[in-house]
Design a protein around this motif. Structure first.
Motif, PDB file in Angstrom:
ATOM      1  N   ASN A 180      -3.867   1.056   0.880  1.00  0.00           N
ATOM      2  CA  ASN A 180      -3.864  -0.238   1.581  1.00  0.00           C
ATOM      3  C   ASN A 180      -2.958  -0.232   2.806  1.00  0.00           C
ATOM      4  N   ASP A 181      -1.970   0.687   2.819  1.00  0.00           N
ATOM      5  CA  ASP A 181      -1.084   0.830   3.983  1.00  0.00           C
ATOM      6  C   ASP A 181      -1.610   1.863   4.977  1.00  0.00           C
ATOM      7  N   ASN A 182      -2.846   2.306   4.759  1.00  0.00           N
ATOM      8  CA  ASN A 182      -3.511   3.295   5.630  1.00  0.00           C
ATOM      9  C   ASN A 182      -2.815   4.663   5.631  1.00  0.00           C
ATOM     10  N   ASP A 183      -2.037   4.947   4.595  1.00  0.00           N
ATOM     11  CA  ASP A 183      -1.429   6.270   4.451  1.00  0.00           C
ATOM     12  C   ASP A 183      -2.349   7.106   3.567  1.00  0.00           C
ATOM     13  N   LYS A 193      -1.453   1.486  -3.237  1.00  0.00           N
ATOM     14  CA  LYS A 193      -0.495   0.950  -2.266  1.00  0.00           C
ATOM     15  C   LYS A 193      -0.546   1.768  -0.980  1.00  0.00           C
ATOM     16  N   TYR A 194      -0.518   3.092  -1.114  1.00  0.00           N
ATOM     17  CA  TYR A 194      -0.616   3.954   0.067  1.00  0.00           C
ATOM     18  C   TYR A 194      -1.938   3.734   0.803  1.00  0.00           C
TER      19      TYR A 194
END
Length: 624
Positions: free
Chosen positions: A452-455, A449-450
């Motif tokens: 894919n959120d560019n985190d 999830k992180y």
């Protein structure tokens, strides 16, 4: 099992010890061929009727998904074991998973039929009496690995047919019924069906030198045999240690010798869990093993000397069983039994031959063999039946999962595939629910999830945590490497991708990512090597073609660049964004005409509007 062993012991001691072999019967001339043909037909019908319908053992659902997608992933480790399925799939028309399943089933059934035919012919010349021939036939067909012939979805059925052929042809060669070159040739060919075929080379070498001047010299000199064995053993140890340190692929293929950063739950070579796994595998392959061993011990006085057949089969069994002991069951031994199962045939044939090879207690030997056939056949049919009934198969899967959750962490995809292909979701719901409950808070799901959120900072932290939890899965290393690329740490990314590649050296994404990292670092020769390796596994793999088109263009080799570009043009499923990216590469290096051609191809393939607006501004002529 204990009761049957006691019953055999009692029977063996109370029956006449003076029984001798009966003279060959003088029945119908072709009576043997009629009987063995009936047996073959019966077994083939059983294979068809009890064909596997649930494919949770091994990589069944993954293999069906790959084949039904139209992707040809040819693994070099078992090239000839993989290709027939693809050929049949194309002949059938290649229409989805049903054709893929039928392709695997046909290969499996063909392998079973061929195995029985090879045995039928070989037994005619190995044993004088029809009763013994038929007992050997039934004994081998009660071996646990025969489950691979029940329409089983894997790439190992033909490999096991080759092994059976090697064992029986080797016995014929020892008896001087055929040339020794035939089993030696089969041993060499077996490596193309799976590289595990190397374990049969020592027995093939024995056949090669047996009866020769050098072979007789070794036979007569204990010291020379010990010296040769010592040299071979030391050379093997040095080679294993060297490649263990140099190659992650070799390292991860073996059970860890000691606890290290890649060990899961203390699963090492001499750990109790591994030894129990290994013993369970052997008894799964030869359920009547104890009966056979008791029988051989009781009949031992009646066996005169070590027959060359026993030497040949003992060598084949010892090397294959020893080899399997060192191989790491990545999916858990319960699922990886099909990969390891090849070791069951040589040992089974050895036990059967020893039970029948005596001069005093032939009746007792046959009795022991009948017990082995009875036990093995009952368990084999039971296992086949389990893979037909969804509730039984799912219950078995759930039990195996609870024994080793870490190795079953990726079972979610096969479960979903089962439902997507028409499986009863009500049956599988409880297993899926248990799986989700176990892994709902796993580091990997949060890390993705992180990512894919560019985190990338938080993603990297959680992927590292996931690796500590399960250090033998490729994908967290791959994603962590891509995080490192975002930070500009390409050396670290390559080190992580090397580990990922060692764990899964047929993962095209990992291979292409390695090539991309080397390309960024300017090591074009290594980059090209990895991209072409991807193409060797999947012809016209799109990301690899895109990378090679750009890389050769950057090097100024337009001929090579255009060669790969034309292969992209021939595929209808290439995203327009790839052609847009290639156009930008051509443009940035001054090849305007090539850039315009690539942009035009992207437009024809419905390039998204955001990119179309940019091209309209730069090259309005493309839209006239």
């Amino acid at each position: 099992m204990i009761f049957l062993g006691w019953a055999f012991y009692r029977q063996a001691n109370t029956s006449s010890r003076g029984k001798r072999r009966h003279p060959p019967s003088k029945g119908i001339k072709n009576e043997y061929w009629f009987q063995v043909s009936v047996l073959t037909a019966v077994y083939f019908i059983i294979f068809v009727l009890l064909r596997t319908r649930l494919h949770f053992l091994g990589d069944g659902y993954q293999l069906l998904k790959i084949l039904s997608s139209g992707t040809q992933l040819i693994k070099t480790r078992n090239c000839l074991g993989t290709l027939p399925q693809y050929w049949i799939y194309e002949i059938l028309g290649g229409y989805g998973w049903r054709d893929a399943l039928l392709s695997y089933r046909l290969v499996s059934l063909f392998a079973g039929l061929t195995t029985m035919m090879v045995m039928a012919v070989s037994l005619k010349y190995l044993y004088r009496e029809k009763a013994e021939r038929l007992l050997v036939f039934l004994g081998v067909m009660s071996c646990g690995v025969v489950l691979l012939f029940f329409g089983y979805v894997e790439n190992y059925a033909l490999f096991n047919t080759i092994i059976i052929s090697f064992c029986f042809l080797g016995m014929l060669a020892v008896d001087k019924k055929i040339s020794r070159l035939w089993p030696i040739l089969i041993a060499v060919i077996s490596i193309a069906f799976h590289y595990f075929g190397v374990v049969f080379l020592p027995a093939a070498i024995y056949l090669l030198f047996r009866g020769t001047a050098l072979g007789n010299k070794l036979k007569d000199s204990i010291g020379l045999r010990i010296a040769l064995a010592a040299v071979a053993l030391v050379s093997l140890i040095i080679s294993v240690v060297y490649f263990y340190e140099k190659s992650y692929a070799i390292r991860f293929a073996l059970v860890p010798f000691v606890n290290d950063r890649f060990t899961i739950n203390g699963y090492t070579l001499l750990s109790v869990s591994h030894i129990l796994d290994y013993l369970n595998l052997i008894f799964r392959l030869i359920p009547g093993l104890l009966i056979g061993l008791i029988g051989i011990l009781i009949l031992r006085p009646g066996i005169k000397g070590m027959h060359p057949r026993a030497v040949f089969l003992s060598m084949t069994s010892a090397v294959s069983l020893g080899f399997v002991f060192f191989i790491d069951p990545k999916l858990g031994m319960a699922r990886d039994w099909d990969l390891m199962g090849f070791a069951g045939f040589p040992l089974s044939i050895l036990i059967i031959d020893l039970l029948l090879r005596n001069n005093k207690h032939v009746a007792n030997g046959r009795l022991a063999l009948k017990y082995i056939i009875l036990i093995g056949t009952f368990i084999l049919i039971s296992r086949a039946g389990t893979l037909i009934d969804p509730r039984a198969a799912l219950q078995l899967l759930a039990n195996d999962m609870r024994q080793d959750w870490i190795k079953y962490s990726a079972i979610g995809d096969p479960l979903k595939q089962y439902v997507e292909w028409g499986g009863d979701s009500r049956v599988v719901d409880s297993v899926i629910k248990e799986h989700r409950q176990r892994f709902k808070d796993s580091p990997s799901s949060k890390a993705l999830k992180y990512f894919n959120d560019n985190d990338y900072e938080n993603a990297a932290r959680l992927f590292e945590e996931d690796i500590r939890y399960n250090p033998q899965r490729a994908f967290p290393y791959g994603y962590l490497a891509m995080c490192q690329e975002q930070f500009g740490r390409y050396d670290s990314a390559i080190a992580l991708l090397d580990i990922a590649y060692g764990l899964d050296n047929y993962n095209l994404g990992i291979i292409v990512e390695l090539g991309s990292c080397y390309a960024i670092k300017g090591d074009n020769s290594k980059a090209i090597n990895y991209f072409q390796k991807a193409l060797s596994l999947e012809k016209d793999h799109i990301p690899a073609l895109v990378k090679l088109t750009a890389l050769f263009m950057i090097q100024g080799d337009l001929e090579k660049s255009q060669e790969y570009y034309r292969r992209l043009l021939n595929r209808n499923d290439v995203s327009p964004l790839y052609f847009y990216a290639i156009g930008n590469d051509f443009e940035s290096h001054g090849y305007k005409s090539l850039a315009l051609r690539s942009f035009n191809e992207a437009i024809k393939r419905r390039l998204p509007d955001i990119y179309l607006d940019e091209l309209k501004t730069k090259y309005p002529s493309l839209f006239q």
